[in-house]
Design a protein around this motif. Structure first.
Motif, PDB file in Angstrom:
ATOM      1  N   ILE A 245       0.836  -1.202   0.000  1.00 15.04           N
ATOM      2  CA  ILE A 245       0.000   0.000   0.000  1.00 15.04           C
ATOM      3  C   ILE A 245       0.867   1.246   0.000  1.00 15.04           C
ATOM      4  O   ILE A 245       0.583   2.225  -0.693  1.00 15.04           O
ATOM      5  CB  ILE A 245      -0.950  -0.025   1.209  1.00 15.04           C
ATOM      6  N   ARG A 246       1.957   1.210   0.737  1.00 18.91           N
ATOM      7  CA  ARG A 246       2.829   2.382   0.819  1.00 18.91           C
ATOM      8  C   ARG A 246       3.581   2.663  -0.475  1.00 18.91           C
ATOM      9  O   ARG A 246       4.006   3.797  -0.725  1.00 18.91           O
ATOM     10  CB  ARG A 246       3.830   2.217   1.965  1.00 18.91           C
ATOM     11  N   SER A 247       3.752   1.643  -1.311  1.00 19.21           N
ATOM     12  CA  SER A 247       4.531   1.803  -2.540  1.00 19.21           C
ATOM     13  C   SER A 247       3.676   1.652  -3.788  1.00 19.21           C
ATOM     14  O   SER A 247       4.192   1.517  -4.890  1.00 19.21           O
ATOM     15  CB  SER A 247       5.672   0.774  -2.578  1.00 19.21           C
ATOM     16  N   ARG A 248       2.356   1.697  -3.627  1.00 16.22           N
ATOM     17  CA  ARG A 248       1.454   1.471  -4.758  1.00 16.22           C
ATOM     18  C   ARG A 248       1.560   2.575  -5.797  1.00 16.22           C
ATOM     19  O   ARG A 248       1.604   2.322  -6.991  1.00 16.22           O
ATOM     20  CB  ARG A 248       0.020   1.352  -4.242  1.00 16.22           C
ATOM     21  N   ASP A 249       1.591   3.830  -5.359  1.00 17.26           N
ATOM     22  CA  ASP A 249       1.637   4.979  -6.262  1.00 17.26           C
ATOM     23  C   ASP A 249       3.087   5.417  -6.427  1.00 17.26           C
ATOM     24  O   ASP A 249       3.695   5.923  -5.494  1.00 17.26           O
ATOM     25  CB  ASP A 249       0.780   6.118  -5.699  1.00 17.26           C
ATOM     26  N   ASP A 250       3.628   5.238  -7.628  1.00 18.62           N
ATOM     27  CA  ASP A 250       5.034   5.564  -7.864  1.00 18.62           C
ATOM     28  C   ASP A 250       5.333   7.043  -7.627  1.00 18.62           C
ATOM     29  O   ASP A 250       6.468   7.406  -7.305  1.00 18.62           O
ATOM     30  CB  ASP A 250       5.431   5.188  -9.295  1.00 18.62           C
ATOM     31  N   THR A 251       4.342   7.901  -7.776  1.00 22.18           N
ATOM     32  CA  THR A 251       4.575   9.342  -7.588  1.00 22.18           C
ATOM     33  C   THR A 251       4.516   9.744  -6.123  1.00 22.18           C
ATOM     34  O   THR A 251       4.894  10.860  -5.783  1.00 22.18           O
ATOM     35  CB  THR A 251       3.541  10.159  -8.381  1.00 22.18           C
ATOM     36  N   GLN A 252       4.028   8.847  -5.250  1.00 24.57           N
ATOM     37  CA  GLN A 252       3.870   9.190  -3.840  1.00 24.57           C
ATOM     38  C   GLN A 252       4.697   8.311  -2.913  1.00 24.57           C
ATOM     39  O   GLN A 252       4.643   8.481  -1.693  1.00 24.57           O
ATOM     40  CB  GLN A 252       2.388   9.074  -3.442  1.00 24.57           C
ATOM     41  N   THR A 253       5.473   7.377  -3.457  1.00 31.53           N
ATOM     42  CA  THR A 253       6.249   6.473  -2.611  1.00 31.53           C
ATOM     43  C   THR A 253       7.358   7.226  -1.887  1.00 31.53           C
ATOM     44  O   THR A 253       8.086   8.017  -2.489  1.00 31.53           O
ATOM     45  CB  THR A 253       6.864   5.338  -3.456  1.00 31.53           C
ATOM     46  N   ARG A 254       7.478   7.011  -0.591  1.00 29.75           N
ATOM     47  CA  ARG A 254       8.511   7.625   0.238  1.00 29.75           C
ATOM     48  C   ARG A 254       8.861   6.611   1.336  1.00 29.75           C
ATOM     49  O   ARG A 254       8.086   6.403   2.254  1.00 29.75           O
ATOM     50  CB  ARG A 254       8.030   8.954   0.810  1.00 29.75           C
ATOM     51  N   LEU A 255      10.018   6.001   1.207  1.00 31.47           N
ATOM     52  CA  LEU A 255      10.412   4.922   2.102  1.00 31.47           C
ATOM     53  C   LEU A 255      11.680   5.289   2.858  1.00 31.47           C
ATOM     54  O   LEU A 255      12.355   6.255   2.524  1.00 31.47           O
ATOM     55  CB  LEU A 255      10.618   3.627   1.303  1.00 31.47           C
ATOM     56  N   LEU A 256      12.011   4.515   3.861  1.00 28.68           N
ATOM     57  CA  LEU A 256      13.121   4.717   4.794  1.00 28.68           C
ATOM     58  C   LEU A 256      12.793   5.841   5.779  1.00 28.68           C
ATOM     59  O   LEU A 256      11.754   6.487   5.688  1.00 28.68           O
ATOM     60  CB  LEU A 256      14.439   4.966   4.054  1.00 28.68           C
ATOM     61  N   HIS A 257      13.693   6.068   6.721  1.00 22.33           N
ATOM     62  CA  HIS A 257      13.383   6.916   7.866  1.00 22.33           C
ATOM     63  C   HIS A 257      13.058   8.353   7.506  1.00 22.33           C
ATOM     64  O   HIS A 257      12.341   9.041   8.220  1.00 22.33           O
ATOM     65  CB  HIS A 257      14.539   6.892   8.866  1.00 22.33           C
ATOM     66  N   ASP A 258      13.607   8.857   6.391  1.00 18.31           N
ATOM     67  CA  ASP A 258      13.358  10.239   5.988  1.00 18.31           C
ATOM     68  C   ASP A 258      12.624  10.338   4.658  1.00 18.31           C
ATOM     69  O   ASP A 258      12.534  11.421   4.084  1.00 18.31           O
ATOM     70  CB  ASP A 258      14.673  11.021   5.915  1.00 18.31           C
ATOM     71  N   GLY A 259      12.094   9.225   4.180  1.00 14.69           N
ATOM     72  CA  GLY A 259      11.322   9.235   2.952  1.00 14.69           C
ATOM     73  C   GLY A 259      12.141   9.410   1.692  1.00 14.69           C
ATOM     74  O   GLY A 259      11.593   9.711   0.629  1.00 14.69           O
ATOM     75  N   ARG A 260      13.444   9.176   1.762  1.00 17.47           N
ATOM     76  CA  ARG A 260      14.324   9.451   0.618  1.00 17.47           C
ATOM     77  C   ARG A 260      14.122   8.499  -0.556  1.00 17.47           C
ATOM     78  O   ARG A 260      14.385   8.871  -1.700  1.00 17.47           O
ATOM     79  CB  ARG A 260      15.787   9.382   1.063  1.00 17.47           C
ATOM     80  N   ALA A 261      13.703   7.263  -0.281  1.00 15.98           N
ATOM     81  CA  ALA A 261      13.572   6.267  -1.346  1.00 15.98           C
ATOM     82  C   ALA A 261      12.228   6.424  -2.045  1.00 15.98           C
ATOM     83  O   ALA A 261      11.174   6.362  -1.414  1.00 15.98           O
ATOM     84  CB  ALA A 261      13.722   4.857  -0.788  1.00 15.98           C
ATOM     85  N   LYS A 262      12.276   6.610  -3.341  1.00 23.30           N
ATOM     86  CA  LYS A 262      11.053   6.838  -4.129  1.00 23.30           C
ATOM     87  C   LYS A 262      10.525   5.543  -4.748  1.00 23.30           C
ATOM     88  O   LYS A 262       9.587   5.584  -5.551  1.00 23.30           O
ATOM     89  CB  LYS A 262      11.331   7.884  -5.209  1.00 23.30           C
ATOM     90  N   SER A 263      11.099   4.433  -4.400  1.00 20.13           N
ATOM     91  CA  SER A 263      10.636   3.124  -4.865  1.00 20.13           C
ATOM     92  C   SER A 263      11.213   2.061  -3.944  1.00 20.13           C
ATOM     93  O   SER A 263      12.164   2.311  -3.183  1.00 20.13           O
ATOM     94  CB  SER A 263      11.085   2.869  -6.309  1.00 20.13           C
ATOM     95  N   VAL A 264      10.640   0.865  -4.027  1.00 23.05           N
ATOM     96  CA  VAL A 264      11.164  -0.252  -3.240  1.00 23.05           C
ATOM     97  C   VAL A 264      12.592  -0.559  -3.652  1.00 23.05           C
ATOM     98  O   VAL A 264      13.457  -0.832  -2.817  1.00 23.05           O
ATOM     99  CB  VAL A 264      10.261  -1.484  -3.400  1.00 23.05           C
ATOM    100  N   GLU A 265      12.869  -0.503  -4.942  1.00 21.14           N
ATOM    101  CA  GLU A 265      14.223  -0.789  -5.410  1.00 21.14           C
ATOM    102  C   GLU A 265      15.218   0.239  -4.876  1.00 21.14           C
ATOM    103  O   GLU A 265      16.331  -0.119  -4.469  1.00 21.14           O
ATOM    104  CB  GLU A 265      14.277  -0.822  -6.929  1.00 21.14           C
ATOM    105  N   GLU A 266      14.835   1.510  -4.844  1.00 17.08           N
ATOM    106  CA  GLU A 266      15.730   2.520  -4.269  1.00 17.08           C
ATOM    107  C   GLU A 266      16.009   2.222  -2.809  1.00 17.08           C
ATOM    108  O   GLU A 266      17.137   2.383  -2.336  1.00 17.08           O
ATOM    109  CB  GLU A 266      15.131   3.920  -4.406  1.00 17.08           C
ATOM    110  N   ALA A 267      14.995   1.802  -2.075  1.00 12.26           N
ATOM    111  CA  ALA A 267      15.192   1.473  -0.659  1.00 12.26           C
ATOM    112  C   ALA A 267      16.211   0.350  -0.505  1.00 12.26           C
ATOM    113  O   ALA A 267      17.075   0.395   0.389  1.00 12.26           O
ATOM    114  CB  ALA A 267      13.859   1.085  -0.025  1.00 12.26           C
TER     115      ALA A 267
END
Length: 447
Positions: free
Chosen positions: A392-414
């Motif tokens: 759910i957190r990574s469903r929208d590619d334009t809204q994905t923000r992962l890791l502690h500061d939201g730096r990763a814009k995709s699961v692969e970036e994370a």
């Protein structure tokens, strides 16, 4: 399969049991709607749902300044980051980046002998007649490490404070924290302290390159040190204390656990002793704090989506070494909840949940390091983030923000940001062929 084993040079390459779809056990609900994060876990009785709804109302509706006619929800401020829980955790999901709304805060550390007039966290809002401590700003920083040699470079934000109103910020370090999704916290609260201690291996005695450790934190309710499990730095040992901390630092609302006013000592009309003598009662009562905690503890966990590459990707996840920290299965005793305002536990049985986390602190390398040591934890150490709800957190590619500061814009970036103890797993992922990488990513987005 044989090729994969040879590429990542693992000592064994056997298939593991298929992954169940009910990652939250009896708390699971099958739905692909984003609103699944706002649902109650399905085993609550009608009476328990009424208690749950009371907690929901105090988490969702805005708090106001005191005195007010709505005495049950006044006490906001004088400094705060948001006026409700859901302002940062929209629909019980994770926070926004600053340009889109609330949900990212700055932790503050004083470097060396410098004095920090702003406390542990920057509050960027204030009640009428007061001034906020300051505002969040940032600059983009390109990665100088692992990303420099890769086709697609990585970048992150360096956050800092501007418009400081209560003292000089020289010699202060700022560390961003993105508000996490709220699902599954009651289940994590039910994991035994003994299991967390058993999982820890700070000296890497088994020689697998993983040295997760527990950080003992003071539990105000039990009056003893316990393993931390909540927060990006595992800084709180219980869900109730984590909720009370959020009320204190994010909303400026005092409780029986955090009773001191949250504002800089040099701020006008912010004498803690005077404030407490004038209004000694907590601004959120113990009953309402229990209600909000009960609401969060009993949110449903979305079931894992059944997708073609699910089980194949899960096998890759294990063989790459990801499961050494993101441990899939954990046994809990749901009788350990103890969070209900007035009711007995919903069940008294053991269940197996799949949060995909050991909840331990790990050294994640210099590229993911904080700007300074915070929360009494080294800058490079982070708690293993649970992965349930990642789809759910990574469903929208334009809204994905992962890791502690939201730096990763995709699961692969994370994945590519992982270093330190996770360096080997990251390298294993990069050595996979594109089909296997895709299967792994499909698995992660199904969680």
């Amino acid at each position: 399969m044989l090729l994969l084993c040879a590429v990542i040079a693992l000592s064994a390459c056997k298939s593991h049991a298929p992954l169940p779809l009910d990652s939250g056990a009896s708390f699971s609900l099958a739905s692909d709607s984003p609103r699944i994060l706002e649902q109650a876990q399905p085993q609550l009785s009608m009476e328990q749902k009424l208690d749950w709804a009371v907690g929901k109302s105090f988490a969702n509706q805005a708090w106001v300044s005191a005195p007010a006619s709505t005495r049950a929800r006044d006490g906001l401020g004088p400094l705060f980051n948001a006026n409700s829980c859901v302002a940062c955790h929209q629909h019980n999901g994770q926070g926004q980046l600053p340009e889109h709304g609330p949900g990212l805060i700055l932790r503050i550390a004083a470097i060396g002998a410098n004095h920090n007039a702003y406390g542990e966290q920057l509050q960027d809002h204030a009640l009428l007649g007061n001034r906020a401590e300051g505002q969040i700003a940032w600059r983009d920083i390109a990665s100088a490490g692992q990303a420099a040699s890769e086709q697609t470079s990585l970048s992150h934000r360096q956050y800092f404070m501007v418009q400081a109103n209560y003292g000089d910020t020289n010699g202060m370090a700022f560390s961003a924290r993105l508000a996490p999704a709220l699902i599954g916290m009651g289940l994590l609260n039910s994991i035994s302290d003994e299991l967390l201690v058993k999982r820890s291996d700070p000296e890497d005695r088994d020689g697998n390159g993983i040295s997760g450790r527990v950080e003992l934190r003071w539990d105000e309710q039990q009056q003893k040190l316990r393993p931390g499990r909540f927060g990006w730095k595992a800084s709180q040992a219980s869900l109730k204390q984590q909720v009370a901390l959020a009320f204190s630092q994010d909303l400026g609302i005092r409780s029986t656990i955090y009773s001191a006013p949250n504002c800089p000592p040099i701020m006008p009309n912010c004498d803690p002793e005077f404030a407490l003598s004038e209004n000694p009662e907590p601004e959120i009562s113990a009953k309402l704090l229990n209600a909000v905690t009960y609401y969060i503890a009993n949110l449903a966990v979305p079931s894992i989506q059944k997708k073609p590459d699910l089980q194949t990707g899960y096998q890759h996840f294990i063989k790459l070494g990801c499961a050494d920290c993101h441990i899939p299965a954990t046994e809990i005793n749901t009788a350990a909840f103890g969070l209900q305002p007035s009711l007995t536990s919903v069940t008294t049985q053991k269940e197996t949940i799949y949060p995909f986390s050991d909840l331990l602190l790990h050294d994640m390398g210099p590229e993911l390091a904080d700007s300074a040591d915070t929360d009494n934890t080294p800058a490079t150490e982070w708690r293993t983030a649970p992965l349930w709800g990642l789809g759910i957190r990574s469903r929208d590619d334009t809204q994905t923000r992962l890791l502690h500061d939201g730096r990763a814009k995709s699961v692969e970036e994370a994945i590519r940001w992982h270093g330190g103890e996770a360096e080997r797993s990251r390298q294993n992922y990069q050595q996979l062929d594109s089909h296997s990488q895709t299967a792994l990513l499909h698995f992660l987005k199904a969680l």
